[in-house]
Design an enzyme around this catalytic site. Structure first.
Site, PDB file in Angstrom:
ATOM      1  N   CYS A 139       2.024  10.683  12.923  1.00  0.00           N
ATOM      2  CA  CYS A 139       2.299  11.514  14.089  1.00  0.00           C
ATOM      3  C   CYS A 139       1.658  10.896  15.319  1.00  0.00           C
ATOM      4  O   CYS A 139       0.438  10.745  15.366  1.00  0.00           O
ATOM      5  CB  CYS A 139       1.764  12.920  13.864  1.00  0.00           C
ATOM      6  N   SER A 143     -10.871  -5.896  -0.235  1.00  0.00           N
ATOM      7  CA  SER A 143     -11.725  -4.949   0.478  1.00  0.00           C
ATOM      8  C   SER A 143     -12.428  -4.063  -0.534  1.00  0.00           C
ATOM      9  O   SER A 143     -11.788  -3.497  -1.425  1.00  0.00           O
ATOM     10  CB  SER A 143     -10.886  -4.096   1.433  1.00  0.00           C
ATOM     11  N   THR A 146     -25.307 -11.481  10.608  1.00  0.00           N
ATOM     12  CA  THR A 146     -26.259 -11.165   9.546  1.00  0.00           C
ATOM     13  C   THR A 146     -25.555 -10.430   8.410  1.00  0.00           C
ATOM     14  O   THR A 146     -24.831  -9.465   8.631  1.00  0.00           O
ATOM     15  CB  THR A 146     -27.407 -10.294  10.092  1.00  0.00           C
ATOM     16  N   ASN A 176       0.800  -1.218   0.000  1.00  0.00           N
ATOM     17  CA  ASN A 176       0.000   0.000   0.000  1.00  0.00           C
ATOM     18  C   ASN A 176       0.836   1.273   0.000  1.00  0.00           C
ATOM     19  O   ASN A 176       0.410   2.295  -0.539  1.00  0.00           O
ATOM     20  CB  ASN A 176      -0.945   0.011   1.212  1.00  0.00           C
TER      21      ASN A 176
END
Length: 394
Positions: free
Chosen positions: A333, A206, A244, A152
């Site tokens: 940070c 995702s 669910t 990423n």
């Protein structure tokens, strides 16, 4: 007008996906587990979405399990397999890499605290793992390997197919199946995914990384490969990811997967073109270094990551934001202290550049005009004089 160049963080939901969701938010809202008419309609919608996701990954719909997100898919794969290994008195050795996402690092650290041995493979200066290093790390106690397909932060694409072949050879040598998981969350919609060719046991995606909403992901689990649940409840998703079903989000994921598959070649070509243009404009800037692979065949399409000498990434992001450009930084940070990314540290990026990371990632809705304007703004900000680092006290 805002120029959005942070598509590796999240993507805008496609209008077609929103439209598909609305039907299952408003009219067809039944529980897929109910046997009445509304429930049956919902069940069919889930089945179609499963088929669409399977089409994107090149597998059977029965091998797709819906989850709440990529993090849950990664955890279910690694920790679920670890439970199975422990229940069958298998070897407690996990191999991963030094540049994984926290949703893989976290489970690995947890297993290490429970007595597992964890090997983190190194990467080269471009963020690539050597297959030979993986082969050398496998022992007769190795049960799980988890290596991300595409990083990423620096966009590096690992040689997953060659790794899969190496793991298969090791499995035959040691007379047992070594579970091979890959985090493909950044790759979906940007690379061709063929789980059979890759030789993986499990793969995570995702939805919000390829124009579906946040809150839905999927896990591919090869038929015949066992994992045990890490969450408990009902029998949904064959009991492995119970709860669910989030029907509208699942429909959205299926629609996004279908569209991504249909448009994959065109999308890759367009993102490559934007990527080349961004690199050509940014690379000549004094004090700026491209991080990750320079060979674009080894980098995610549309992904550019740089480090600016003697700068702080979050400060650069904020300056760009004030000019209407959205990007991200790999540095973080914490309590007022800028900490360099573990990925850039693993790549041995020079100390004066470790904290000055910026990630620029184009997507479906990014135009060439957006990139040209953003390049002018980034050139101005990245070229500005940086304060000299404070002298250290001996």
């Amino acid at each position: 007008m805002t120029i959005y160049l942070d598509n590796s963080a999240t993507t805008r939901v496609r209008p077609e996906v929103v439209e598909a969701m609305l039907e299952y938010l408003n009219d067809h809202f039944g529980n897929p587990s109910s046997i009445h008419a509304l429930g049956r309609e919902s069940y069919k919608a889930v089945a179609l979405a499963r088929q669409n996701v399977a089409g994107l990954l090149g597998c059977s719909p029965t091998e797709i399990y819906f989850s709440s997100c990529g993090t849950m898919s990664n955890n279910a794969a690694i920790l679920g397999r670890a439970r199975f290994v422990e229940a069958n008195d298998g070897g407690r050795h996990l191999i991963t890499t030094s540049i994984e996402h926290p949703s893989v690092i976290g489970p690995a650290r947890y297993l290490e605290s429970q007595g597992w041995r964890v090997t983190c493979l190194p990467v080269d200066s471009q963020g690539l793992v050597k297959v030979a290093d993986l082969e050398s790390a496998i022992t007769d106690r190795t049960s799980i390997v988890s290596i991300m397909l595409a990083n990423n932060e620096v966009g590096s694409i690992q040689p997953i197919q060659e790794m899969g072949a190496a793991i298969e050879r090791a499995s035959r040598k040691h007379g047992k199946e070594i579970f091979f998981h890959t985090d493909a969350i950044q790759a979906a919609g940007k690379l061709k995914l063929d789980v059979g060719a890759m030789g993986v046991s499990a793969l995570s995606i995702s939805g919000h990384k390829f124009h579906a909403p946040k809150g839905v992901g999927a896990l591919y689990l090869r038929k015949g490969v066992n994992i045990m649940p890490i969450t408990f409840g009902g029998g949904q998703e064959k009991g492995l990811l119970p709860g669910t079903e989030g029907l509208p989000n699942i429909v959205a994921l299926g629609t996004a997967a279908r569209l991504a598959g249909e448009e994959l070649d065109d999308n890759i070509a367009r993102l490559r073109s934007l990527q080349e243009m961004l690199i050509a404009h940014l690379e000549p800037i004094e004090g700026l270094t491209l991080t990750g692979p320079r060979d674009l065949d080894k980098r995610l399409p549309g992904h550019v990551s740089v480090a600016v000498a003697n700068a702080e990434g979050e400060a650069l992001v904020m300056q760009l934001d004030l000019k209407g450009v959205c990007v991200s930084s790999a540095s973080a940070c914490h309590k007022g202290i800028i900490e360099p990314s573990h990925v850039l540290t693993a790549l041995s990026v020079p100390c004066n550049m470790l904290k000055g990371s910026v990630r620029i990632s184009a997507g479906r809705f990014t135009t060439r005009e957006d990139c040209e304007k953003a390049c002018r703004i980034m050139t101005e900000i990245f070229s500005a004089p940086k304060p000299a680092p404070a002298a250290r006290l001996n």
